[in-house]
Design a protein around this motif. Structure first.
Motif, PDB file in Angstrom:
ATOM      1  N   ASP A   1     -23.261  28.534 -13.452  1.00 27.69           N
ATOM      2  CA  ASP A   1     -23.701  27.288 -12.813  1.00 27.69           C
ATOM      3  C   ASP A   1     -22.506  26.448 -12.371  1.00 27.69           C
ATOM      4  OD1 ASP A   1     -26.329  27.959 -13.144  1.00 27.69           O
ATOM      5  OD2 ASP A   1     -26.641  26.744 -14.946  1.00 27.69           O
ATOM      6  N   TRP A   2     -21.468  26.415 -13.213  1.00 27.57           N
ATOM      7  CA  TRP A   2     -20.270  25.644 -12.837  1.00 27.57           C
ATOM      8  C   TRP A   2     -19.601  26.234 -11.601  1.00 27.57           C
ATOM      9  CZ3 TRP A   2     -15.128  27.076 -12.450  1.00 27.57           C
ATOM     10  CH2 TRP A   2     -14.214  26.034 -12.259  1.00 27.57           C
ATOM     11  N   VAL A   3     -19.483  27.583 -11.569  1.00 31.48           N
ATOM     12  CA  VAL A   3     -18.869  28.260 -10.419  1.00 31.48           C
ATOM     13  C   VAL A   3     -19.657  27.926  -9.154  1.00 31.48           C
ATOM     14  CG1 VAL A   3     -18.401  30.502  -9.372  1.00 31.48           C
ATOM     15  CG2 VAL A   3     -17.852  30.105 -11.787  1.00 31.48           C
ATOM     16  N   LEU A   4     -20.962  27.966  -9.224  1.00 34.52           N
ATOM     17  CA  LEU A   4     -21.809  27.694  -8.066  1.00 34.52           C
ATOM     18  C   LEU A   4     -21.552  26.292  -7.525  1.00 34.52           C
ATOM     19  CD1 LEU A   4     -24.199  28.602  -6.276  1.00 34.52           C
ATOM     20  CD2 LEU A   4     -25.730  27.671  -8.028  1.00 34.52           C
ATOM     21  N   ARG A   5     -21.567  25.291  -8.391  1.00 32.82           N
ATOM     22  CA  ARG A   5     -21.348  23.907  -7.937  1.00 32.82           C
ATOM     23  C   ARG A   5     -19.930  23.723  -7.387  1.00 32.82           C
ATOM     24  NH1 ARG A   5     -23.625  22.894 -12.927  1.00 32.82           N
ATOM     25  NH2 ARG A   5     -21.631  22.053 -13.672  1.00 32.82           N
ATOM     26  N   GLU A   6     -18.934  24.267  -8.079  1.00 33.27           N
ATOM     27  CA  GLU A   6     -17.541  24.085  -7.667  1.00 33.27           C
ATOM     28  C   GLU A   6     -17.272  24.764  -6.324  1.00 33.27           C
ATOM     29  OE1 GLU A   6     -13.728  22.591  -7.863  1.00 33.27           O
ATOM     30  OE2 GLU A   6     -15.489  22.138  -9.084  1.00 33.27           O
ATOM     31  N   ALA A   7     -17.846  25.976  -6.113  1.00 39.92           N
ATOM     32  CA  ALA A   7     -17.632  26.680  -4.847  1.00 39.92           C
ATOM     33  C   ALA A   7     -18.267  25.920  -3.690  1.00 39.92           C
ATOM     34  CB  ALA A   7     -18.207  28.091  -4.950  1.00 39.92           C
ATOM     35  N   CYS A   8     -19.454  25.348  -3.912  1.00 39.99           N
ATOM     36  CA  CYS A   8     -20.107  24.577  -2.856  1.00 39.99           C
ATOM     37  C   CYS A   8     -19.310  23.317  -2.514  1.00 39.99           C
ATOM     38  CB  CYS A   8     -21.533  24.216  -3.267  1.00 39.99           C
ATOM     39  SG  CYS A   8     -22.681  25.623  -3.272  1.00 39.99           S
ATOM     40  N   LEU A   9     -18.791  22.644  -3.528  1.00 42.63           N
ATOM     41  CA  LEU A   9     -17.994  21.439  -3.268  1.00 42.63           C
ATOM     42  C   LEU A   9     -16.724  21.783  -2.499  1.00 42.63           C
ATOM     43  CD1 LEU A   9     -18.396  19.592  -6.697  1.00 42.63           C
ATOM     44  CD2 LEU A   9     -19.397  18.938  -4.487  1.00 42.63           C
ATOM     45  N   GLN A  10     -16.095  22.924  -2.836  1.00 39.16           N
ATOM     46  CA  GLN A  10     -14.896  23.341  -2.116  1.00 39.16           C
ATOM     47  C   GLN A  10     -15.222  23.678  -0.662  1.00 39.16           C
ATOM     48  OE1 GLN A  10     -11.543  23.358  -3.172  1.00 39.16           O
ATOM     49  NE2 GLN A  10     -11.415  23.557  -0.941  1.00 39.16           N
ATOM     50  N   MET A  11     -16.368  24.306  -0.463  1.00 37.98           N
ATOM     51  CA  MET A  11     -16.792  24.629   0.895  1.00 37.98           C
ATOM     52  C   MET A  11     -16.971  23.339   1.706  1.00 37.98           C
ATOM     53  SD  MET A  11     -17.472  27.182   2.871  1.00 37.98           S
ATOM     54  CE  MET A  11     -18.354  27.563   4.406  1.00 37.98           C
ATOM     55  N   ARG A  12     -17.513  22.301   1.063  1.00 41.84           N
ATOM     56  CA  ARG A  12     -17.682  21.014   1.728  1.00 41.84           C
ATOM     57  C   ARG A  12     -16.314  20.434   2.136  1.00 41.84           C
ATOM     58  NH1 ARG A  12     -21.142  18.873   4.599  1.00 41.84           N
ATOM     59  NH2 ARG A  12     -19.350  18.507   5.892  1.00 41.84           N
ATOM     60  N   ARG A  13     -15.335  20.537   1.241  1.00 40.52           N
ATOM     61  CA  ARG A  13     -14.003  19.996   1.540  1.00 40.52           C
ATOM     62  C   ARG A  13     -13.357  20.754   2.700  1.00 40.52           C
ATOM     63  NH1 ARG A  13     -14.048  19.208  -4.230  1.00 40.52           N
ATOM     64  NH2 ARG A  13     -13.231  21.311  -4.612  1.00 40.52           N
ATOM     65  N   TRP A  14     -13.520  22.089   2.760  1.00 38.31           N
ATOM     66  CA  TRP A  14     -12.945  22.848   3.876  1.00 38.31           C
ATOM     67  C   TRP A  14     -13.599  22.453   5.193  1.00 38.31           C
ATOM     68  CZ3 TRP A  14     -13.288  28.013   0.767  1.00 38.31           C
ATOM     69  CH2 TRP A  14     -12.144  28.155  -0.051  1.00 38.31           C
ATOM     70  N   ARG A  15     -14.878  22.246   5.164  1.00 41.18           N
ATOM     71  CA  ARG A  15     -15.563  21.859   6.392  1.00 41.18           C
ATOM     72  C   ARG A  15     -15.085  20.491   6.863  1.00 41.18           C
ATOM     73  NH1 ARG A  15     -21.703  23.939   7.258  1.00 41.18           N
ATOM     74  NH2 ARG A  15     -21.235  26.172   7.085  1.00 41.18           N
ATOM     75  N   GLU A  16     -14.855  19.598   5.901  1.00 40.38           N
ATOM     76  CA  GLU A  16     -14.345  18.270   6.276  1.00 40.38           C
ATOM     77  C   GLU A  16     -12.950  18.371   6.867  1.00 40.38           C
ATOM     78  OE1 GLU A  16     -14.662  16.172   2.628  1.00 40.38           O
ATOM     79  OE2 GLU A  16     -16.798  15.682   2.862  1.00 40.38           O
ATOM     80  N   GLN A  17     -12.233  19.461   6.485  1.00 38.22           N
ATOM     81  CA  GLN A  17     -10.890  19.678   7.045  1.00 38.22           C
ATOM     82  C   GLN A  17     -10.962  20.396   8.390  1.00 38.22           C
ATOM     83  OE1 GLN A  17      -8.548  21.768   4.085  1.00 38.22           O
ATOM     84  NE2 GLN A  17      -9.211  20.371   2.456  1.00 38.22           N
ATOM     85  N   GLY A  18     -12.172  20.756   8.826  1.00 36.97           N
ATOM     86  CA  GLY A  18     -12.341  21.415  10.116  1.00 36.97           C
ATOM     87  C   GLY A  18     -12.036  22.887  10.092  1.00 36.97           C
ATOM     88  N   LEU A  19     -12.019  23.509   8.926  1.00 37.68           N
ATOM     89  CA  LEU A  19     -11.703  24.932   8.831  1.00 37.68           C
ATOM     90  C   LEU A  19     -12.941  25.757   9.142  1.00 37.68           C
ATOM     91  CD1 LEU A  19      -9.528  24.888   5.583  1.00 37.68           C
ATOM     92  CD2 LEU A  19      -8.755  24.856   7.970  1.00 37.68           C
ATOM     93  N   PRO A  20     -12.807  26.772   9.986  1.00 35.05           N
ATOM     94  CA  PRO A  20     -13.975  27.567  10.414  1.00 35.05           C
ATOM     95  C   PRO A  20     -14.335  28.673   9.420  1.00 35.05           C
ATOM     96  CG  PRO A  20     -12.038  28.328  11.591  1.00 35.05           C
ATOM     97  CD  PRO A  20     -11.556  27.185  10.736  1.00 35.05           C
ATOM     98  N   ILE A  21     -14.726  28.283   8.235  1.00 40.03           N
ATOM     99  CA  ILE A  21     -15.166  29.255   7.219  1.00 40.03           C
ATOM    100  C   ILE A  21     -16.684  29.209   7.214  1.00 40.03           C
ATOM    101  CG2 ILE A  21     -15.063  29.917   4.781  1.00 40.03           C
ATOM    102  CD1 ILE A  21     -12.470  28.263   4.625  1.00 40.03           C
ATOM    103  N   GLU A  22     -17.295  30.354   7.551  1.00 36.24           N
ATOM    104  CA  GLU A  22     -18.741  30.350   7.740  1.00 36.24           C
ATOM    105  C   GLU A  22     -19.512  30.187   6.436  1.00 36.24           C
ATOM    106  OE1 GLU A  22     -20.257  33.474  10.169  1.00 36.24           O
ATOM    107  OE2 GLU A  22     -18.502  33.489  11.477  1.00 36.24           O
ATOM    108  N   ARG A  23     -19.065  30.860   5.393  1.00 33.34           N
ATOM    109  CA  ARG A  23     -19.783  30.741   4.115  1.00 33.34           C
ATOM    110  C   ARG A  23     -18.876  31.176   2.976  1.00 33.34           C
ATOM    111  NH1 ARG A  23     -22.849  35.165   6.483  1.00 33.34           N
ATOM    112  NH2 ARG A  23     -22.268  37.174   5.518  1.00 33.34           N
ATOM    113  N   VAL A  24     -19.301  30.807   1.785  1.00 35.50           N
ATOM    114  CA  VAL A  24     -18.597  31.199   0.560  1.00 35.50           C
ATOM    115  C   VAL A  24     -19.572  32.034  -0.279  1.00 35.50           C
ATOM    116  CG1 VAL A  24     -19.276  29.108  -0.693  1.00 35.50           C
ATOM    117  CG2 VAL A  24     -17.272  30.397  -1.435  1.00 35.50           C
TER     118      VAL A  24
END
Length: 856
Positions: free
Chosen positions: A667-690
């Motif tokens: 559960d911790w990994v799931l939440r942390e990975a989603c939050l990191q994905m949010r930060r990359w998107r805010e940085q404009g990085l074109p990462i489609e999914r995690v």
């Protein structure tokens, strides 16, 4: 005025006026100024009034004489309990002056009366009844005496009064006490029963005969009557309706000297009684309400062999008598039948020959050394003339004095059925109900017994665990699991033969105990034979399942001197074998113990790691194999512990699966990975999914879909930004819960893929039915390509499956260009591995993605 009116008026005047009025009339009649007629009327009235007063005085005198003549204390009471009058007997009984009692409440004479005691009295009087109560009255000096009080109502001067007669019960109580002492002192049982057979009274002799006792409150504690068998004079069972007491109730007539026998099963004791039953009638009743029985013990008079023979046969009890001086032995017919000898033993020596040797020695020693006035009780085993075994309970005692001092007498009871039942229960208690093998308690008892003589016994313990059994249980259900356990037990029986003892230790774990004095290599030989026995797959519901064994071996006394040490160390060795290579065996060593200790330490630290913030994530790029461009990321958990250092993921994830901590960590990994994905998107990085790995235990939990929804919501991500990598085991767990979870996840828009496809037990029809979008080709196959034909074939087969089902295919563990080229030829366009990058910290991952955006 008429004569009747004149008489009534005179009576009324006389009754109410008293002496003063009579004197006034007499004086007025003497007045000469009055007319002759008036004076005559007054004189007549005075005479009538005086006559009426004299009559009243006489009545009062008679009333007082009668009142005082009653020998029992009599009180006249007001309705509130105030004493209005008391006779001479009451004054004498209470030893108080009359003036100290009149006008006082009745409580003064009877301080033990309860509060509100007048209520029941008045209720009875209102119904026109007499109220009766037994209580205690008190004299002036404080001494008490028992009384029986009868209260009734009467009317005086237009008011209701109560008359209470108190009868002194002291003499009756003393008589009852003397009667009780007499009854308790006689050497015969006296009992009092009601019509239902309930016991109301029993004297000391009766208690001694039947075993009845009284508790601390003097309440009869009745024994278990099921323990008794009542027989008639001929030894036949006697139904309750035929008992003397029951017959006395039924006929209403006394029965004298009825002979019955009481046999008590628990003590194997037969008592003969001569019973007289006398029905008891309440006053005015025509049917008895109680029956009094007088029972005399006549056991010593009932030595008739024929009578005893019948009773002994019914109870399977025989009698015996032995003369120590002559060795002459007498057995009743039932005793001879029980022993089953071809010829009735006439001596103790011949009787002992019927017993097994060890019990014959015990019996000989006991009867040879028994003292006068003492007894014995032994359970012995022997064999009848045809070899049939029997068990007997032998009870005997010696005569204390007299001509029979050198004789032993007693009973012999057939207890074969009980012993066989006990043996059957003992076997059941030591047997596993499912497999028929010994159970845990039984094998540990055997192990303890052999370890107690370890100086002469070198032992080996094989601890066996079924590999992949949990998969069968989870996929096909517990019924199929039970089938596997039964078949596995039979395979192990066949493999071990007579060279060891086998037991089911619990669940899918078994143990084998064997001696190795004559063959030091036996443990390894048995381990190989067991594993060979599991080479063939199990056929379940039309499908084949390979179930193998992991075996740990511990030797005694080298690896343990107690059953706990030996089983624990064999378990450690088994676990090491399962961890390193399933379908193998491993002997215990001190190094294993050290590793087991380290494992326990790791588990302890693992439980605290999440709360201590010791986990972090790295992200391995998933790239386009054609261009090397990063398109996805896979989140990988890492653990750095202050004491243990950096821990290998395959090591601690396996531990977390076993302890259940994987659910919280996942559960911790799931939440942390989603939050990191949010930060990359805010940085404009074109990462489609995690991509995030989900364990089987996490998937089968109760709230995976809810956890995913919350993680996406917290990170403000669409479901398409998340991929969940599931184990292949999830595919074959075709349950309503599994299908429901898949639907819930797909409703969130989450991408679902199967990790390490081809390593497990996948079934292609599940891929068609479940909403899977991708397969991940295991690195265990990739590492052999393109040089290994079998790996090439597997990769080609998986690629073909993915293409035919319209699924994406991601290759794991790509480490060189030849592997990359091979995959591209198969049509695989997405991969990950050290050829491109290991797991990267979020910042480094972001730099690499950002670098792709820079102009070439």
């Amino acid at each position: 005025m008429t004569a009747l009116q004149e008489e009534m008026a005179t009576d009324s005047i006389a009754t109410s006026a008293g002496p003063a009025l009579m004197l006034a009339l007499e004086q007025a009649a003497a007045d000469p100024t009055l007319s002759h007629g008036i004076r005559a009327l007054m004189q007549a009235s005075a005479r009538q009034l005086r006559a009426a007063g004299d009559a009243i005085d006489a009545e009062r005198t008679r009333y007082r004489a009668l009142f005082d003549a009653v020998p029992d204390p009599v009180s006249v009471l007001a309705l509130d309990g105030t004493v209005l009058d008391l006779n001479r007997a009451g004054i004498a009984a209470y030893q108080r002056p009359r003036e100290d009692i009149i006008g006082k409440p009745i409580d003064m004479l009877n301080p033990e009366l309860p509060k509100g005691h007048m209520g029941p009295v008045l209720d009875a009087l209102d119904r026109g009844e007499t109220y009766v109560i037994e209580t205690t009255n008190m004299r002036a000096d404080g001494s008490r005496f028992p009384v029986e009080v009868h209260s009734a109502a009467f009317c005086e001067g237009g008011q209701t009064r109560i008359v209470a007669v108190a009868r002194d019960l002291t003499a009756r109580h003393e008589a009852e006490s003397r009667y009780t002492s007499l009854i308790e002192g006689i050497d015969a049982g006296v009992t009092l029963h009601d019509a239902e057979g309930h016991l109301h009274y029993m004297n000391a002799a009766g208690m001694r005969i039947t075993g009845v006792s009284v508790d601390e409150s003097d309440v009869l504690r009745v024994p278990d009557w099921q323990d008794w068998m009542v027989v008639d004079e001929d030894g036949r069972p006697l139904p309750f309706a035929k008992h003397p007491a029951a017959r006395a109730f039924a006929t209403g007539r006394a029965l004298s000297s009825q002979v019955i026998g009481l046999f008590r099963r628990s003590s194997q004791r037969l008592v003969w009684l001569s019973v007289t039953a006398v029905p008891q009638f309440a006053p005015g009743a025509d049917k008895p309400h109680m029956v009094l029985t007088l029972s005399s013990d006549i056991t010593n008079l009932k030595r008739d062999n024929a009578l005893f023979g019948r009773v002994q046969e019914l109870a399977q009890i025989g009698g015996w008598q032995w003369d120590r001086m002559t060795d002459a032995l007498y057995l009743t017919d039932e005793a001879i039948r029980i022993v089953g000898a071809s010829k009735a033993p006439s001596t103790m020596t011949a009787f002992l020959a019927c017993l097994r040797e060890s019990d014959a020695h015990r019996m000989h020693d006991v009867v040879s050394e028994i003292d006068e006035g003492t007894g014995f009780e032994l359970e012995l085993q022997g064999y009848q003339r045809d070899g049939t075994p029997f068990w007997i309970s032998m009870i005997g005692e010696s005569q204390s004095d007299g001509p029979g001092a050198d004789q032993l007498t007693g009973t012999v009871q057939d207890i074969t059925d009980r012993k066989q039942a006990e043996d059957s229960l003992r076997v059941q208690s030591q047997t596993d109900a499912l497999t028929g093998l010994m159970n845990r308690d039984a094998i540990l008892a055997k192990l303890d017994s052999r370890l107690s003589d370890c100086s002469s016994n070198q032992l080996a313990l094989l601890y066996i665990d079924l590999d992949r059994f949990k998969m069968v249980n989870d996929v096909l259900g517990h019924g199929a699991g039970d089938v596997v356990l039964v078949a596995a037990a039979q395979r192990m029986r066949d493999a071990i033969g007579t060279e060891g003892l086998i037991a089911r230790f619990g669940g899918d774990e078994f143990v084998v105990l064997c001696n190795i004095n004559d063959n030091a290599a036996r443990p390894e030989q048995l381990a190989r034979r067991i594993q060979q026995a599991f080479a063939e797959p199990f056929l379940l519901q039309g499908e084949e399942f390979n179930v193998t064994t992991s075996i740990g071996i511990a030797l005694a006394p080298t690896d343990g001197e107690t059953s706990q040490q030996l089983t624990q160390n064999a378990d450690v060795a088994m676990y090491d074998s399962k961890r390193r290579h399933r379908n193998g065996w491993q002997s215990f060593s001190p190094e294993l113990a050290v590793r087991q200790h380290e494992r326990l330490q790791t588990e302890t630290q693992l439980r605290r790691a999440l709360d201590n913030g010791e986990f972090h994530l790295v992200y391995q790029p998933q790239v386009d194999l054609r261009t090397g461009r990063i398109i996805y990321a896979e989140a990988l958990v890492r653990w750095r512990n202050p004491q243990l250092g950096e821990m290998r993921p395959d090591h601690f994830i396996e531990l977390a699966e076993g302890t259940g901590d994987i659910i919280r960590i996942g559960d911790w990994v799931l939440r942390e990975a989603c939050l990191q994905m949010r930060r990359w998107r805010e940085q404009g990085l074109p990462i489609e999914r995690v991509a995030v790995n989900v364990s089987y235990r996490q998937f089968t939990g109760e709230n995976l879909a809810e956890s995913v929804r919350q993680a996406l919501q917290e990170a403000d991500l669409p479901g398409s930004a998340l991929e969940l990598e599931l184990t292949e085991r999830v595919l074959v767990d075709d349950t309503p819960h599994t299908v429901a979870v898949f639907k819930q996840l797909r409703a969130l828009g989450v991408q679902l893929s199967i990790d390490d496809f081809g390593e497990g037990y996948s079934a292609l029809n599940y891929l068609r039915r479940l909403p899977i979008h991708a397969l991940k080709l295991s690195h265990s196959f990739i590492k052999g390509v393109p040089g290994t034909p079998s790996d090439n074939a597997i990769c080609q087969a998986v690629a073909g499956i993915a293409q035919s089902l319209g699924l994406e295919l991601v290759a794991e563990g790509v480490e060189n260009e030849s592997q990359r080229d091979f995959l591209l030829r198969l049509g695989v366009t997405t991969g990950q591995g050290f050829l491109f990058a290991p797991g990267l910290l979020p910042g480094e991952f972001a730099k690499r993605v950002a670098a792709q955006l820079e102009p070439a």
